[in-house]
Write an enzyme that holds these catalytic residues in place. Structure first.
Site, PDB file in Angstrom:
ATOM      1  N   ARG A 164      -1.981  -0.738  -2.508  1.00 29.66           N
ATOM      2  CA  ARG A 164      -3.194  -0.292  -1.839  1.00 29.66           C
ATOM      3  C   ARG A 164      -4.298  -0.114  -2.864  1.00 29.66           C
ATOM      4  O   ARG A 164      -4.030   0.185  -4.026  1.00 29.66           O
ATOM      5  CB  ARG A 164      -2.957   1.048  -1.107  1.00 29.66           C
ATOM      6  N   HIS A 186      -6.908  -9.235   1.007  1.00 28.46           N
ATOM      7  CA  HIS A 186      -5.777  -8.547   1.648  1.00 28.46           C
ATOM      8  C   HIS A 186      -4.949  -9.533   2.499  1.00 28.46           C
ATOM      9  O   HIS A 186      -4.847  -9.392   3.718  1.00 28.46           O
ATOM     10  CB  HIS A 186      -6.280  -7.379   2.514  1.00 28.46           C
TER      11      HIS A 186
HETATM   12  P1  NDP Z   1       9.171   0.682   1.404  1.00 29.25           P
HETATM   13  O1  NDP Z   1       8.897   2.001   2.039  1.00 29.25           O
HETATM   14  O2  NDP Z   1      10.365  -0.093   1.864  1.00 29.25           O
HETATM   15  O3  NDP Z   1       9.337   0.873  -0.180  1.00 29.25           O
HETATM   16  C1  NDP Z   1       8.559   1.748  -0.903  1.00 29.25           C
HETATM   17  C2  NDP Z   1       9.080   1.806  -2.333  1.00 29.25           C
HETATM   18  O4  NDP Z   1       8.202   2.616  -3.104  1.00 29.25           O
HETATM   19  C3  NDP Z   1      10.464   2.462  -2.420  1.00 29.25           C
HETATM   20  O5  NDP Z   1      11.253   1.838  -3.405  1.00 29.25           O
HETATM   21  C4  NDP Z   1      10.142   3.882  -2.854  1.00 29.25           C
HETATM   22  O6  NDP Z   1      11.171   4.527  -3.581  1.00 29.25           O
HETATM   23  C5  NDP Z   1       8.951   3.636  -3.757  1.00 29.25           C
HETATM   24  N1  NDP Z   1       8.162   4.851  -3.902  1.00 29.25           N
HETATM   25  C6  NDP Z   1       7.492   5.551  -2.954  1.00 29.25           C
HETATM   26  N2  NDP Z   1       6.948   6.654  -3.492  1.00 29.25           N
HETATM   27  C7  NDP Z   1       7.276   6.639  -4.796  1.00 29.25           C
HETATM   28  C8  NDP Z   1       7.025   7.517  -5.874  1.00 29.25           C
HETATM   29  N3  NDP Z   1       6.310   8.661  -5.731  1.00 29.25           N
HETATM   30  N4  NDP Z   1       7.524   7.208  -7.086  1.00 29.25           N
HETATM   31  C9  NDP Z   1       8.255   6.096  -7.269  1.00 29.25           C
HETATM   32  N5  NDP Z   1       8.537   5.207  -6.274  1.00 29.25           N
HETATM   33  C10 NDP Z   1       8.051   5.496  -5.060  1.00 29.25           C
HETATM   34  O7  NDP Z   1       7.857  -0.174   1.544  1.00 29.25           O
HETATM   35  P2  NDP Z   1       7.683  -1.783   1.617  1.00 29.25           P
HETATM   36  O8  NDP Z   1       8.398  -2.384   0.476  1.00 29.25           O
HETATM   37  O9  NDP Z   1       7.987  -2.273   2.979  1.00 29.25           O
HETATM   38  O10 NDP Z   1       6.079  -1.900   1.429  1.00 29.25           O
HETATM   39  C11 NDP Z   1       5.449  -1.330   0.313  1.00 29.25           C
HETATM   40  C12 NDP Z   1       3.941  -1.416   0.420  1.00 29.25           C
HETATM   41  O11 NDP Z   1       3.505  -2.761   0.226  1.00 29.25           O
HETATM   42  C13 NDP Z   1       3.311  -1.048   1.759  1.00 29.25           C
HETATM   43  O12 NDP Z   1       3.257   0.350   1.948  1.00 29.25           O
HETATM   44  C14 NDP Z   1       1.929  -1.651   1.625  1.00 29.25           C
HETATM   45  O13 NDP Z   1       1.062  -0.749   0.986  1.00 29.25           O
HETATM   46  C15 NDP Z   1       2.173  -2.860   0.724  1.00 29.25           C
HETATM   47  N6  NDP Z   1       2.015  -4.108   1.478  1.00 29.25           N
HETATM   48  C16 NDP Z   1       0.935  -4.887   1.192  1.00 29.25           C
HETATM   49  C17 NDP Z   1       0.721  -6.060   1.868  1.00 29.25           C
HETATM   50  C18 NDP Z   1      -0.431  -6.926   1.520  1.00 29.25           C
HETATM   51  O14 NDP Z   1      -0.671  -7.938   2.211  1.00 29.25           O
HETATM   52  N7  NDP Z   1      -1.176  -6.634   0.466  1.00 29.25           N
HETATM   53  C19 NDP Z   1       1.648  -6.513   2.918  1.00 29.25           C
HETATM   54  C20 NDP Z   1       2.761  -5.629   3.123  1.00 29.25           C
HETATM   55  C21 NDP Z   1       2.933  -4.474   2.424  1.00 29.25           C
HETATM   56  P3  NDP Z   1      12.610   4.867  -2.888  1.00 29.25           P
HETATM   57  O15 NDP Z   1      13.258   3.507  -2.664  1.00 29.25           O
HETATM   58  O16 NDP Z   1      13.312   5.656  -3.896  1.00 29.25           O
HETATM   59  O17 NDP Z   1      12.280   5.563  -1.606  1.00 29.25           O
HETATM   60  C1  OXD Z   2       0.721  -4.047   5.547  1.00 29.63           C
HETATM   61  C2  OXD Z   2      -0.393  -4.823   5.018  1.00 29.63           C
HETATM   62  O1  OXD Z   2       0.786  -2.860   5.276  1.00 29.63           O
HETATM   63  O2  OXD Z   2      -0.660  -5.928   5.534  1.00 29.63           O
HETATM   64  O3  OXD Z   2       1.553  -4.634   6.254  1.00 29.63           O
HETATM   65  O4  OXD Z   2      -1.036  -4.392   4.081  1.00 29.63           O
END
Ligand code: NDP
Ligand code: OXD
Length: 309
Positions: A224, A272
């Site tokens: 983000r 994005h």
């Molecule tokens: P998940 O919820 O599956 O994974 C999140 C990961 O981040 C987990 O490994 C989690 O750790 C880790 N995490 C969260 N908080 C912390 C912290 N404080 N310290 C360390 N690690 C942390 O999310 P997704 O993989 O499905 O998606 C991740 C993000 O990707 C979305 O929220 C979005 O912002 C972004 N995204 C962007 C897109 C784009 O087009 N640009 C498209 C899709 C997603 P743990 O495993 O230990 O819980």
């Molecule tokens: C999502 C994104 O969160 O597109 O899926 O950023």
């Protein structure tokens, strides 16, 4: 028992059509044209305006149409019994990997520099890197990050990953928690951020952390915009500590025309698009969750509103 679609910057019509087709006899309405707000139990949401959901007193489920939920947790006051769910879709994960692979290979082989050279008809060869040279770190080892980390390591990259809780992934050096972050960042040539936005991860791409990367490192941010402290990036680019960045997400989207990032040759911008929700695959998840809600069954992909992801 109706569904409300509440989207900003996204066309709701295809979603209304697919949900109406697959959920016969269920009313699917697009905000603000909702006839009876009391009938709404399920809201499909993308970047809804501040506190819009409080208009629906019988809401049970808020389903994000994307992988992220920060656009809900940051803007809506929800009753404790309202569940927030998100999209976890193999297609979305694969799309993200393909995007990151493209950007990574372009960086390794200097392709953005050749685009600039072409514009001024300049013929000049630039040294390139190989996969086996690259020490990569992925911040966020969730549904998307873990898959990408494993796939990149299969290709021969040296991969480290960082998450909140401890992880074990094949051929990926996994670090976790505050104490693991410095180790994950140190000696990194390519930093990829795929974290969710929470109060803990906001501003994580700051000068202090970016300085821990190897000199000349490259940053890819698909998490983000609020993860990145923009002035700190400008500072490390100016000193040459970072050689460049690919940014797909921004604090303000669309990125304002006057923003300085547009002018930087070593910053590549995409609007994005790293991984877009695929309506064909993701609509099945939404429908499954609606049916589960109706049957009082456990929903798919429920997030912790407290943790923020
Ligand atoms: P998940 O919820 O599956 O994974 C999140 C990961 O981040 C987990 O490994 C989690 O750790 C880790 N995490 C969260 N908080 C912390 C912290 N404080 N310290 C360390 N690690 C942390 O999310 P997704 O993989 O499905 O998606 C991740 C993000 O990707 C979305 O929220 C979005 O912002 C972004 N995204 C962007 C897109 C784009 O087009 N640009 C498209 C899709 C997603 P743990 O495993 O230990 O819980
Ligand atoms: C999502 C994104 O969160 O597109 O899926 O950023």
């Amino acid at each position: 028992m109706s569904i409300a679609i509440i989207f900003n910057n996204k066309n709701p019509s295809p979603w209304q059509a697919v949900l109406m087709e697959k959920l016969a006899n269920v009313s699917v309405e697009i905000y603000p044209n909702i006839k009876n707000k009391d009938s709404i139990t399920f809201a499909l949401v993308w970047k809804a305006e501040e506190n819009i959901l409080s208009q629906f007193p019988n809401l049970k489920v808020v389903q994000s149409v994307g992988a992220s939920v920060d656009h809900i947790t940051r803007t809506q006051q929800l009753a404790d019994d309202v569940q927030v769910t998100r999209i976890v879709d193999r297609q979305l994960t694969i799309d993200m990997y393909e995007f990151l692979l493209t950007v990574t290979m372009n960086w390794l082989k200097q392709i953005p520099s050749y685009f600039h050279q072409e514009q001024v008809k300049k013929w000049s060869q630039i040294a390139y890197k190989n996969i086996s040279d690259i020490r990569m770190t992925i911040l966020g080892l969730g549904q998307i990050g873990a898959y990408c980390a494993v796939e990149f390591s299969k290709l021969g990259f040296h991969v480290k990953g960082w998450s909140r809780s401890a992880k074990g992934l094949p051929k990926v050096d996994c670090y976790h928690g505050d104490t693991g972050l410095s180790k994950a960042l140190s000696r990194t040539d390519l930093l990829i951020n795929i974290l969710p936005l929470t109060h803990e991860t906001r501003d994580i791409l700051n000068v202090n952390n970016l300085q821990k990367l190897a000199k000349g490192a490259y940053l890819i941010n698909v998490g983000r915009g609020e993860h990145l402290v923009e002035n700190d990036l400008l500072q490390v680019l100016e000193t040459g500590h970072l050689s460049g960045a690919h940014l797909d997400v921004f604090r303000e989207e669309p990125l304002p025309e006057k923003h300085s990032f547009w002018e930087l040759k070593n910053v590549t911008i995409t609007p994005h698009v790293a991984a877009l929700t695929n309506i064909n695959t993701a609509s099945n998840i939404v429908i499954e969750n609606y049916n589960r809600m109706q049957q009082n069954e456990a929903l798919l992909n429920v997030v912790s509103v407290n943790k923020g992801y």
